[in-house]
Design an enzyme around this catalytic site. Structure first.
Site, mmCIF file in Angstrom:
data_model
loop_
_atom_site.group_PDB
_atom_site.id
_atom_site.type_symbol
_atom_site.label_atom_id
_atom_site.label_comp_id
_atom_site.label_asym_id
_atom_site.label_seq_id
_atom_site.Cartn_x
_atom_site.Cartn_y
_atom_site.Cartn_z
ATOM 1 N N LYS A 86 0.784 -1.039 -0.032
ATOM 2 C CA LYS A 86 -0.068 -0.071 -0.046
ATOM 3 C C LYS A 86 0.783 1.210 -0.072
ATOM 4 C CE LYS A 86 -4.185 1.794 2.185
ATOM 5 N NZ LYS A 86 -5.148 1.449 3.356
ATOM 6 N N CYS B 17 -7.594 0.463 -0.999
ATOM 7 C CA CYS B 17 -8.539 1.215 0.023
ATOM 8 C C CYS B 17 -8.109 2.832 -0.233
ATOM 9 C CB CYS B 17 -8.546 0.943 1.438
ATOM 10 S SG CYS B 17 -9.929 1.473 2.621
ATOM 11 N N PRO C 159 -32.168 -1.406 29.338
ATOM 12 C CA PRO C 159 -32.895 -0.497 30.119
ATOM 13 C C PRO C 159 -33.746 0.324 29.098
ATOM 14 C CG PRO C 159 -30.640 -0.600 30.852
ATOM 15 C CD PRO C 159 -30.763 -1.131 29.531
ATOM 16 N N LEU C 160 -35.219 0.116 29.056
ATOM 17 C CA LEU C 160 -36.128 0.793 28.357
ATOM 18 C C LEU C 160 -36.958 1.759 29.127
ATOM 19 C CD1 LEU C 160 -37.462 0.677 25.505
ATOM 20 C CD2 LEU C 160 -39.020 -0.978 26.333
ATOM 21 N N SER C 161 -36.503 3.181 28.744
ATOM 22 C CA SER C 161 -37.118 4.208 29.771
ATOM 23 C C SER C 161 -38.606 4.587 29.211
ATOM 24 C CB SER C 161 -36.200 5.494 29.830
ATOM 25 O OG SER C 161 -36.142 5.992 28.176
ATOM 26 N N GLY C 162 -38.893 4.238 27.831
ATOM 27 C CA GLY C 162 -40.296 4.771 27.236
ATOM 28 C C GLY C 162 -39.792 6.104 26.534
ATOM 29 N N GLY C 163 -38.581 6.404 26.280
ATOM 30 C CA GLY C 163 -38.230 7.808 25.442
ATOM 31 C C GLY C 163 -37.787 7.036 24.136
ATOM 32 N N ASP D 162 -34.687 7.264 22.571
ATOM 33 C CA ASP D 162 -33.329 6.551 22.308
ATOM 34 C C ASP D 162 -33.276 5.258 22.779
ATOM 35 O OD1 ASP D 162 -32.200 9.094 21.978
ATOM 36 O OD2 ASP D 162 -31.811 9.708 23.836
ATOM 37 N N SER D 163 -33.749 4.928 23.972
ATOM 38 C CA SER D 163 -33.810 3.605 24.457
ATOM 39 C C SER D 163 -34.835 2.840 23.379
ATOM 40 C CB SER D 163 -34.294 3.299 25.686
ATOM 41 O OG SER D 163 -35.517 3.864 26.218
#
Length: 707
Positions: free
Chosen positions: A114, A175, A355-359, A361-362
């Site tokens: 290369k 590349c 961890p699922l916050s209801g927002g 992002d999660s």
């Protein structure tokens, strides 16, 4: 007649230091290429050892094992009667090079090092390799004795050369050389090289495919010729996802397109092309012919082999196609999903805990896992035996057959809504509804007892009881009480990741998924070692704006209607007391800036390399219709203060899928201090001087209008 050639290029899901697996995938690709009647096969950059070896390149073992794999390839009957072009590290005169090794019928034809290193952003190639700087020069490379015994060669050509077969001339790039302003393919094409190949390890970024495709099309449009691109695919062992996109271009047209995201480990793309089309295309361009008559010739390695056959009149050639691009929302759905799949199957874990916050992002992370399950089910339905074997290994059931994405999600994804007294019923319901729709195993532990236990330790030692601001406490008390909740969620997440399967009578452990987006990380709007601290973060390199677009895409694509309520709710950490049962805290109020503004700051800071003063100057023009100079000044100062105060958090970011050009990940992409003079005295004074000057001129203009 001998003018049509069939060539093959590959996208392989290689793995750093997995020499046995990498060898098998290379052999499989050669086998498929031969089945498709190809006479030349191109593989990705450093495919033998894997691109992501990093400091393992310093180890002599890596080069030793690479040559051992090369020996296996040379000895294999699969590699007869086809020119094979493979990537591996080579030590020449005590200097380490990133090379292409091209061989045919147990003979090495050329080792081509290369010449242009990728050494910015995610790449540190100059740390491990030296570029070959002797243009058009070739010297002898003394082969290891194990290779000599196979090939009968003592030395082979090493350097900047091309291959001259009986019917055409072939040259190679590696590349980064394609992206360089003085790419080797320019002079190669002028010197009559008709087929140019590129073994690459190019990572995915949102919207990057347009650049790659346009570059290759323009390469063959200006100079004519055939261009083959091979690329890595999958997670090579780090934050990057290599996104395939193998392609073949001729005379400015794309004639073959490989997939960008796929769970198939070996993909081989072939095209049949007429060499006379290249010759006639080039000959008609007068300016090219004049330049070609002056170019310094390359050293040609003569090869007693033809890529074409004499009887090819009835052999159909590949027609131009229109490249099919993914939208950014589709890229978010597919790229991180494939990255997670590679990590899950290769880490030998049994699934994920989120961890699922209801927002937003999660929920976006949950949708990425659901998309992964969809891809897996689709692959199994298409009789991909490798994927089915991997799934059964993950769930530890040799008879398991996923019947739907929800069915698979139930087996490998545990979602966890960790409620406190500051959590609202709305977010609880949104998280539960989404978990039901995607099929995850859902838990709802309460953390208040743990929070009170921690605070009681503090109270016993100090005799003090901190209060939230809403209850009369100071800013320091308020922040500390929020951070305790956030950090306890991290501890609980890891506890359930390790033991929740055990509690259900199942084997294995779970990988914890984080969900801090790139904008929050840039601003430092996260608690150090909170539930943003995880094993992996598939959205850590994605902006809030793009995530919202992905959520809408998931509503439409996957029919996840639970996301509609999540989309309409204001982003909130829910770490402060509720007001009449409703959330009073919002992210943008806490940050003092909007997510849209954060994306702008991030691009100016990283992509355009703007410090405080330069950013102020650029935003004056960008925001001239919405902000006064003083308001722009205040916004820039606030961003840089908070960014520099929180920069230390970037040293502990969860390893994230790299998807955005302004990622603040300081592991290697964004190398900056984490201890700043947060007052920025000199820089802010320069901004103040400009504001005074601009506001003074503005006041003068107003007075003149009044007069």
């Amino acid at each position: 007649m001998g003018r049509k050639v069939t060539v093959a290029t590959c996208a392989l899901n290689q793995w750093a230091l997995d020499f046995e697996g990498n060898l098998n995938r290379i052999l499989q690709s050669i086998r498929i290429a031969k089945e498709k009647k190809a006479r030349y096969r191109l593989g990705p950059e450093l495919e033998i050892c894997g691109y992501g070896c990093s400091d393992h390149f310093y180890e002599s073992d890596t080069i030793l094992h690479s040559f051992q794999v090369l020996a296996k390839l040379l000895e294999s009957p699969e590699t007869t009667d086809i020119v094979c072009d493979v990537g591996m590290p080579v030590m020449h005169k005590n200097v380490r090079y990133n090379c292409r090794v091209i061989f045919l019928n147990r003979k090495i034809l050329l080792i081509r090092p290369k010449m242009v290193m990728a050494n910015e952003g995610n790449y540190r190639e100059l740390r491990w390799f030296t570029p070959w700087s002797r243009i058009r020069e070739v010297e002898d490379f003394f082969l290891p004795r194990t290779i000599q015994s196979i090939t009968g060669q003592v030395t082979v050509p090493f350097g900047d050369a091309v291959l001259a077969t009986k019917d055409t001339c072939l040259g190679t790039e590696i590349c980064e050389e394609l992206w360089a302003p003085n790419s080797p393919h320019i002079d190669m094409g002028l010197d009559g090289v008709e087929i140019i190949t590129n073994g690459s390890a190019s990572h995915h970024e949102l919207r990057k495919a347009y650049l790659r495709v346009d570059l290759i099309k323009s390469t063959t449009a200006k100079n004519g010729g055939i261009y083959l691109l091979s690329n890595m695919k999958g997670c090579d062992g780090d934050r990057l996802y290599f996104d395939g996109c193998a392609m073949v271009s001729v005379n400015g047209d794309i004639v073959a397109q490989g997939s960008q995201f796929s769970l198939t480990d070996v993909e081989v793309l072939t095209a049949t092309l007429d060499l006379e089309d290249v010759r006639s295309y080039r000959a008609q361009i007068s300016s090219r012919c004049i330049s070609a008559s002056r170019v310094r010739p390359f050293h040609r390695v003569r090869v007693d082999f033809s890529l074409s056959s004499f009887d090819d009149l009835d052999l159909p050639t590949s027609d131009p196609i229109q490249w099919k691009y993914h939208t950014p929302e589709e890229e978010i759905s597919l790229g991180p999903a494939c990255w997670l799949w590679d990590y899950l199957r290769r880490s030998k874990q049994s699934g994920f805990l989120l961890p699922l916050s209801g927002g937003v992002d999660s929920s976006a992370v949950a949708c990425v896992v659901y998309s992964m399950c969809t891809l897996v089910c689709r692959a199994v339905a298409a009789d991909n035996g490798d994927v089915l074997t991997e799934v059964r290994g993950i769930v530890q059931d040799d008879t398991y057959l996923p019947t739907s994405p929800q069915d698979l999600c139930r087996r490998i994804l545990t979602t966890c809504y960790m409620a406190s007294e500051n959590s609202s019923q709305d977010t609880h319901d949104r998280a539960k509804y989404l978990a039901q729709q995607i099929g995850s195993y859902h838990l709802t532990p309460k953390i208040d007892g743990a929070v009170k236990a921690i605070m009681s330790i503090f109270q016993v030692v100090t005799g003090k009881v901190p209060k939230f601001r809403a209850h009369g406490g100071s800013g320091r008390e308020n922040l500390a009480l929020q951070n305790v909740q956030a950090r306890i969620r991290m501890v609980i997440a890891y506890l359930f990741a390790q033991l929740s399967l055990w509690a259900r009578g199942l084997e294995g452990g779970l990988l914890v998924l984080g969900s801090a987006n790139v904008d929050e990380s840039l601003r430092g709007y996260l608690t150090k070692y909170d539930c943003s601290s995880a094993d992996l973060n598939p959205i850590g390199g994605i902006s809030k704006t793009d995530l919202r677009g992905f959520i809408q895409y998931s509503i439409d694509k996957f029919r996840l209607h639970a996301l509609q309520g999540i989309m309409s709710a204001p982003p909130t950490a829910e770490l402060e007391p509720l007001t009449d049962g409703k959330v009073s805290q919002t992210d943008e109020d806490d940050m003092g800036m909007t997510y849209a503004e954060l994306s702008v700051y991030g691009k100016l800071r990283k992509v355009l390399k703007a410090g405080p003063y330069s950013m102020f100057c650029k935003l004056l023009l960008m925001w001239k219709n919405r902000c006064t100079p003083k308001q722009v000044s205040d916004k820039v100062k606030h961003f840089f203060r908070t960014y520099s105060i929180n920069r230390h958090k970037m040293t502990t970011l969860t390893p994230s899928y790299h998807a955005e050009s302004y990622s603040p990940d300081d592991n290697r992409f964004d190398l900056r201090p984490f201890l700043y003079n947060v007052a920025w005295n000199w820089q802010f004074r320069c901004i103040d001087n400009e504001v005074s000057h601009l506001e003074g001129n503005r006041n003068t203009d107003i007075l003149e209008e009044i007069d």
